[in-house]
Design a protein around this motif. Structure first.
Motif, short mmCIF file in Angstrom:
data_model
loop_
_atom_site.label_atom_id
_atom_site.label_comp_id
_atom_site.label_asym_id
_atom_site.label_seq_id
_atom_site.Cartn_x
_atom_site.Cartn_y
_atom_site.Cartn_z
N THR A 2 0.83 -1.20 0.00
CA THR A 2 0.00 0.00 0.00
C THR A 2 0.86 1.25 0.00
O THR A 2 1.78 1.37 0.82
N ALA A 3 0.58 2.15 -0.92
CA ALA A 3 1.36 3.39 -1.00
C ALA A 3 1.06 4.26 0.20
O ALA A 3 -0.06 4.27 0.72
N ALA A 4 2.10 4.99 0.64
CA ALA A 4 1.91 5.89 1.77
C ALA A 4 0.97 7.02 1.38
O ALA A 4 1.04 7.55 0.27
N ARG A 5 0.07 7.35 2.28
CA ARG A 5 -0.87 8.43 2.00
C ARG A 5 -0.13 9.77 2.04
O ARG A 5 0.70 10.02 2.91
N PRO A 6 -0.43 10.69 1.09
CA PRO A 6 0.23 11.99 1.04
C PRO A 6 0.15 12.73 2.37
O PRO A 6 1.08 13.39 2.80
N GLY A 7 -1.01 12.61 3.05
CA GLY A 7 -1.17 13.28 4.33
C GLY A 7 -0.18 12.79 5.37
O GLY A 7 0.34 13.56 6.18
N ASN A 8 0.08 11.48 5.35
CA ASN A 8 1.04 10.91 6.30
C ASN A 8 2.45 11.43 6.02
O ASN A 8 3.22 11.70 6.94
N ASN A 9 2.81 11.54 4.73
CA ASN A 9 4.13 12.06 4.36
C ASN A 9 4.29 13.50 4.82
O ASN A 9 5.33 13.90 5.34
N LEU A 10 3.25 14.30 4.62
CA LEU A 10 3.30 15.70 5.02
C LEU A 10 3.45 15.82 6.53
O LEU A 10 4.22 16.67 7.02
N LYS A 11 2.73 14.99 7.25
CA LYS A 11 2.81 15.03 8.72
C LYS A 11 4.23 14.70 9.18
O LYS A 11 4.77 15.36 10.08
N ALA A 12 4.85 13.69 8.55
CA ALA A 12 6.22 13.31 8.92
C ALA A 12 7.21 14.42 8.57
O ALA A 12 8.13 14.71 9.33
#
Length: 214
Positions: A2-12
């Motif tokens: 499953t690809a990482a959700r853009p929102g999760n990347n932004l949060k990190a």
């Protein structure tokens, strides 16, 4: 997968940015006032945030110091490994390592100085972890020296000791380099490369060429 959700990347990314800003301001204060003379309140004031904000990213002041202290050796190890996969002679690789790592030390001078001054304030396990990284760097550098000696490119009696000497030569630049001072970054790097060339007795070569300017 499953690809990482853009929102999760932004949060990190935001979390990393905030930790970096805390680390930067803490480093400025540790550099000017010393570790013991700096409080979490002072760091928070500089960032115009609350103490709970700091504690949401670092559990205490010692953890911030550890993050600062390990930066230089972490970047240096990464640079060394990158240099050693580039095709070339042992001297080409060694010269590239000295160039890249010295640049890292100059560019992160404040962090290096804080580590050298404040190592005594690290928790024992933290200090040991950094020493182990430094030892890994020296070991990898010693392997380059031993390989060069084995093929007749260098003349090195003790690769381990020579690697430690080269590492020290680069690290101590942080304590005396002055941006805009008498010697430029390029001149310092060229000087160190020439001295490393003499130290390892590079065979069949003349004086090392100046380090490339960036």
């Amino acid at each position: 997968m499953t690809a990482a959700r853009p929102g999760n990347n932004l949060k990190a990314e935001l979390a990393q940015f905030k930790r970096r800003r805390i680390r930067e301001e803490a480093s400025h204060l540790f550099y000017r006032q010393g570790y013991e003379g700096t409080t979490i309140d002072a760091i928070a004031d500089k960032l115009q945030v609350t103490k709970p904000f700091i504690y949401s990213y670092y559990k205490n002041k010692g953890e911030i110091l550890y993050d600062i202290a390990k930066l230089g050796i972490t970047l240096s190890l990464e640079a060394l490994e990158r240099c050693l996969v580039i095709p070339g002679s042992c001297w080409d690789q060694l010269k590239l390592v000295v160039d890249e790592v010295t640049r890292i030390i100059v560019e992160n001078q404040e962090y290096i100085v804080v580590y050298l001054r404040e190592e005594k304030n690290l928790e024992p396990q933290q200090a040991r972890a950094i020493r182990e990284q430094r030892s890994a760097f020296d070991h990898r550098l010693a392997e380059v020296l031993a390989s060069g000696d084995a093929v007749g490119e260098f003349r090195v009696e003790d690769p381990a000791l020579t690697a430690t000497t080269i590492g020290g030569m680069m690290s101590w630049v942080a304590l005396w380099y002055q941006p805009g001072g008498h010697w430029s970054e390029a001149e310092i790097i060229t000087h160190i490369i020439r001295n490393v060339e003499r130290l390892v007795a590079v065979r069949g070569r003349q004086e090392a060429p100046p380090a490339p300017r960036r």
